[in-house]
Design a protein around this motif. Structure first.
Motif, PDB file in Angstrom:
ATOM      1  N   SER A 241       0.844  -1.191   0.000  1.00  0.00           N
ATOM      2  CA  SER A 241       0.000   0.000   0.000  1.00  0.00           C
ATOM      3  C   SER A 241       0.884   1.248   0.000  1.00  0.00           C
ATOM      4  O   SER A 241       1.980   1.251   0.586  1.00  0.00           O
ATOM      5  CB  SER A 241      -0.908   0.000   1.232  1.00  0.00           C
ATOM      6  OG  SER A 241      -1.704  -1.168   1.266  1.00  0.00           O
ATOM      7  N   ILE A 242       0.420   2.305  -0.654  1.00  0.00           N
ATOM      8  CA  ILE A 242       1.233   3.513  -0.773  1.00  0.00           C
ATOM      9  C   ILE A 242       0.366   4.768  -0.657  1.00  0.00           C
ATOM     10  O   ILE A 242      -0.864   4.706  -0.785  1.00  0.00           O
ATOM     11  CB  ILE A 242       2.000   3.574  -2.110  1.00  0.00           C
ATOM     12  CG1 ILE A 242       1.042   3.483  -3.309  1.00  0.00           C
ATOM     13  CG2 ILE A 242       3.067   2.508  -2.181  1.00  0.00           C
ATOM     14  CD1 ILE A 242       1.720   3.691  -4.645  1.00  0.00           C
ATOM     15  N   ALA A 243       1.036   5.888  -0.428  1.00  0.00           N
ATOM     16  CA  ALA A 243       0.388   7.194  -0.451  1.00  0.00           C
ATOM     17  C   ALA A 243       1.299   8.159  -1.188  1.00  0.00           C
ATOM     18  O   ALA A 243       2.514   8.148  -1.008  1.00  0.00           O
ATOM     19  CB  ALA A 243       0.112   7.693   0.971  1.00  0.00           C
ATOM     20  N   LYS A 249       4.694  12.697  -5.370  1.00  0.00           N
ATOM     21  CA  LYS A 249       5.835  12.165  -4.633  1.00  0.00           C
ATOM     22  C   LYS A 249       5.365  11.147  -3.606  1.00  0.00           C
ATOM     23  O   LYS A 249       4.397  11.372  -2.882  1.00  0.00           O
ATOM     24  CB  LYS A 249       6.580  13.303  -3.932  1.00  0.00           C
ATOM     25  CG  LYS A 249       7.831  12.833  -3.195  1.00  0.00           C
ATOM     26  CD  LYS A 249       8.577  13.998  -2.554  1.00  0.00           C
ATOM     27  CE  LYS A 249       9.818  13.513  -1.816  1.00  0.00           C
ATOM     28  NZ  LYS A 249      10.543  14.641  -1.164  1.00  0.00           N
ATOM     29  N   LEU A 250       6.070  10.030  -3.546  1.00  0.00           N
ATOM     30  CA  LEU A 250       5.742   8.980  -2.583  1.00  0.00           C
ATOM     31  C   LEU A 250       6.026   9.471  -1.170  1.00  0.00           C
ATOM     32  O   LEU A 250       7.126   9.927  -0.865  1.00  0.00           O
ATOM     33  CB  LEU A 250       6.572   7.732  -2.884  1.00  0.00           C
ATOM     34  CG  LEU A 250       6.248   6.479  -2.080  1.00  0.00           C
ATOM     35  CD1 LEU A 250       4.920   5.888  -2.530  1.00  0.00           C
ATOM     36  CD2 LEU A 250       7.357   5.438  -2.255  1.00  0.00           C
ATOM     37  N   VAL A 251       5.015   9.376  -0.294  1.00  0.00           N
ATOM     38  CA  VAL A 251       5.196   9.824   1.091  1.00  0.00           C
ATOM     39  C   VAL A 251       5.027   8.692   2.101  1.00  0.00           C
ATOM     40  O   VAL A 251       5.414   8.842   3.258  1.00  0.00           O
ATOM     41  CB  VAL A 251       4.232  10.987   1.437  1.00  0.00           C
ATOM     42  CG1 VAL A 251       4.587  12.235   0.639  1.00  0.00           C
ATOM     43  CG2 VAL A 251       2.777  10.594   1.197  1.00  0.00           C
ATOM     44  N   PRO A 275       5.130  13.404   4.514  1.00  0.00           N
ATOM     45  CA  PRO A 275       5.856  12.131   4.615  1.00  0.00           C
ATOM     46  C   PRO A 275       5.681  11.440   5.969  1.00  0.00           C
ATOM     47  O   PRO A 275       5.668  12.083   7.018  1.00  0.00           O
ATOM     48  CB  PRO A 275       7.316  12.541   4.401  1.00  0.00           C
ATOM     49  CG  PRO A 275       7.236  13.813   3.628  1.00  0.00           C
ATOM     50  CD  PRO A 275       6.004  14.515   4.137  1.00  0.00           C
ATOM     51  N   THR A 276       5.539  10.124   5.910  1.00  0.00           N
ATOM     52  CA  THR A 276       5.589   9.274   7.108  1.00  0.00           C
ATOM     53  C   THR A 276       6.627   8.181   6.825  1.00  0.00           C
ATOM     54  O   THR A 276       7.696   8.480   6.319  1.00  0.00           O
ATOM     55  CB  THR A 276       4.204   8.691   7.447  1.00  0.00           C
ATOM     56  OG1 THR A 276       3.662   8.036   6.283  1.00  0.00           O
ATOM     57  CG2 THR A 276       3.231   9.789   7.870  1.00  0.00           C
ATOM     58  N   ALA A 277       6.327   6.932   7.134  1.00  0.00           N
ATOM     59  CA  ALA A 277       7.300   5.854   6.930  1.00  0.00           C
ATOM     60  C   ALA A 277       7.211   5.300   5.504  1.00  0.00           C
ATOM     61  O   ALA A 277       6.114   5.007   5.013  1.00  0.00           O
ATOM     62  CB  ALA A 277       7.064   4.735   7.933  1.00  0.00           C
ATOM     63  N   ILE A 278       8.376   5.163   4.867  1.00  0.00           N
ATOM     64  CA  ILE A 278       8.431   4.608   3.513  1.00  0.00           C
ATOM     65  C   ILE A 278       9.281   3.334   3.552  1.00  0.00           C
ATOM     66  O   ILE A 278      10.498   3.398   3.722  1.00  0.00           O
ATOM     67  CB  ILE A 278       9.032   5.605   2.512  1.00  0.00           C
ATOM     68  CG1 ILE A 278       8.203   6.898   2.472  1.00  0.00           C
ATOM     69  CG2 ILE A 278       9.105   4.984   1.116  1.00  0.00           C
ATOM     70  CD1 ILE A 278       8.779   7.974   1.578  1.00  0.00           C
ATOM     71  N   THR A 279       8.635   2.187   3.428  1.00  0.00           N
ATOM     72  CA  THR A 279       9.370   0.930   3.369  1.00  0.00           C
ATOM     73  C   THR A 279      10.129   0.857   2.043  1.00  0.00           C
ATOM     74  O   THR A 279       9.542   1.130   0.994  1.00  0.00           O
ATOM     75  CB  THR A 279       8.404  -0.269   3.478  1.00  0.00           C
ATOM     76  OG1 THR A 279       7.713  -0.187   4.720  1.00  0.00           O
ATOM     77  CG2 THR A 279       9.162  -1.582   3.401  1.00  0.00           C
TER      78      THR A 279
END
Length: 564
Positions: A241-243, A249-251, A275-279
């Motif tokens: 899952s992504i945001a 831009k990936l956050v 931005p939060t955590a990006i695996t």
């Protein structure tokens, strides 16, 4: 506002168990300070439920379970839950009886339902068999407290899986008349959420991220994408899952191939996701395919009630890879490797299989089949007398082994894993009721050349698959000095022809014009057509490419077609 994305692994039909997963995720979301919780498409019943949807009792129980869940969920959390709902206009308008829906739950009550608008019918999908598409754009408003009692309204645009996959500016065409993304942008959505059960195929996450990046940039709206994880039958769901913010831009990115609770955060001041955590993304296709296969076999066994597996080990590369996957999925103590040498088995193959067993640390047993071969020869001698040794006798060896493996599986309630690769399945280089026996075909969507690539990747840090297995010429060893290339082209050539024919739908003449031998192309394509009856009787196989021999493959057995 914090948005929690519950990346769940549901079991098809387990309404109580799936509801518990949603409830557990809701409690964690509250602990994280989230105001909104997203769950995947059909999260209450699991995706794809297929013909369970034809059972009115199942639909009724699903509705009842939703009511119970709504009352149990934390009052301060807004939750979206996926389920199938009745279409109240079905009879009067001659429509399909159900909708693929998301229920909006607030303060313990079901506020409304949003219906999926675009229903796919390609590849593994057949949603128009059950569902009527939604007719209207889906939005709701959530209010975030800004302090001193001031509430800031945020308009959330809701899409369900395929609703995101019809932006003609990205694809260059429209597959459906409507574009839900465009409608939501015109309706003033501040955020677009997508609740998905998007099956995995190799390289698909890169495509998803490119598509969502384009859409976020084009419409200037942040997008939160929540995807199911886990495996159901032949389909594997990678989650991931992504945001993305409104600049594309990936956050945020969740973990691939495992349950997760991802937090995305929307700033009303910036009108954007922050931005939060990006695996980190997986490094290469071999790594993601490996994780997919391990998850696929693990979930298939668990959801079907198996705890241990059995595999026939020939000393070849295919069974070695399957054994390594099984060890990773179940632990060495729950994998039984069975060596079944015949008089045609080379000493090297036996020692290779033994070396593999040692490397993996799995349980093993050796069951020589010479006496069984002799018994079959004696029984068939009156009929076979005066004929030459041929395919019938070769296949008997495979069927003896298949019977032994099935006997072990039946006796001890093991799941038998078949070990044939996609190249073999395509051209029928496999034996019905022999090496095709099993409850799951683990690598039936992995071409032979990719099998080698996976084994080399697996051996990067230490030898897991013995190098002698990787380096030797492949052979079924059903007669003296036999090699696969006695019957088939070299696998690099075979796999390229198969890819063009099966995945790209090229005709034999097109493949020949690409530089391949006409005789070879005609032989391979004819073998593919002739082997259809075998594939129809094969165990389900895990899908990892865009064209697998599974639910998305719908070829007739009896047909006569001329390919130009």
């Amino acid at each position: 506002m914090k948005i929690a994305i519950a990346q769940l692994n549901p079991t098809i039909g387990d309404l109580i168990g799936n509801a518990q997963k949603i409830f557990d995720a809701a409690e964690k979301a509250v602990e994280e300070g989230a105001q909104l919780l997203l769950t995947p498409e059909l999260s209450l019943c699991g995706y794809p439920p297929r013909d369970h949807l034809l059972n009115p009792g199942f639909i009724s129980k699903m509705s009842e379970q939703l009511e119970t869940l709504a009352q149990q969920l934390p009052q301060q959390l807004t939750v979206l839950v996926g389920l199938a709902t009745l279409n109240p206009h079905a009879e009067e308008k001659g429509e399909k009886p159900l909708h693929n829906s998301m229920a909006l739950i607030e303060e313990g009550s079901i506020v409304t339902y949003f219906h999926k608008r675009l229903l796919p019918t390609y590849d593994v999908f057949d949603e128009v068999r059950y569902f009527e598409p939604g007719k209207q754009s889906n939005c709701f408003v959530i209010k975030e407290e800004q302090g001193k009692g001031i509430l800031s309204p945020i308009t959330i645009g809701v899409t369900i899986c395929e609703d995101l996959w019809n932006d003609e500016k990205f694809w260059g065409k429209r597959n459906y008349a409507e574009n839900p993304l465009e409608d939501l942008a015109n309706n003033g959505a501040d955020i677009i959420i997508n609740l998905s059960a998007s099956p995995y195929r190799v390289g698909k996450q890169k495509l998803r991220e490119a598509m969502l990046r384009h859409s976020a940039c084009h419409y200037g709206i942040p997008i939160v994408y929540a995807n199911q994880v886990g495996a159901n039958d032949d389909l594997i769901f990678d989650g991931t899952s992504i945001a993305l913010n409104r600049q594309g831009k990936l956050v945020s990115r969740a973990h691939p191939f495992e349950d997760d609770l991802m937090i995305a955060e929307f700033s009303t001041r910036q009108q954007n996701l922050i931005p939060t955590a990006i695996t980190p993304a997986l490094e290469n296709e071999e790594e993601e395919m490996w994780k997919a296969l391990v998850l696929g076999v693990k979930d298939y066994a668990r959801k079907c009630g198996f705890q241990q597996v059995v595999i026939g080990l020939s000393g070849g590369i295919d069974s070695s890879l399957v054994a390594a996957i099984a060890r990773s999925a179940f632990g060495a103590e729950n994998v039984l490797g069975v060596l079944m040498p015949s008089p045609y088995s080379s000493p090297g193959s036996i020692s290779d299989a033994e070396a593999l067993v040692k490397n993996l640390g799995i349980r093993n047993i050796t069951l020589p089949i010479k006496s069984a071969m002799t018994a079959y020869d004696e029984i068939l001698e009156p009929l076979f007398a005066g004929t030459e040794f041929g395919v019938a006798e070769e296949n008997l060896q495979s069927r003896i082994r298949g019977n032994l493996l099935m006997a072990i599986a039946n006796k001890f309630n093991y799941l038998l894993l078949s070990t044939g690769n996609k190249s073999e399945m395509a051209v029928g280089y496999c034996t019905l009721y022999g090496d095709m026996n099993g409850g799951l075909a683990v690598i039936s969507d992995v071409p032979k050349t990719r099998v080698y690539a996976l084994c080399r990747w697996l051996n990067q840090e230490q030898e897991i698959i013995p190098e002698t297995i990787i380096n030797k010429a492949p052979s079924a060893e059903l007669k003296p000095d036999q090699q696969d290339q006695d019957s088939l082209p070299p696998y690099d050539i075979l796999d390229e022809i198969l890819h063009r024919f099966i995945h790209e739908h090229q005709s034999p003449n097109q493949i020949v014009r690409a530089g391949f031998s006409s005789e070879t192309v005609q032989k391979v394509t004819q073998l593919v057509r002739r082997a259809e009856f075998k594939r129809r009787q094969a165990p389900p196989g895990l899908k990892v490419t865009d064209r697998a021999f599974g639910t998305g493959w719908r070829m007739p057995i009896a047909s006569r077609i001329i390919h130009n």
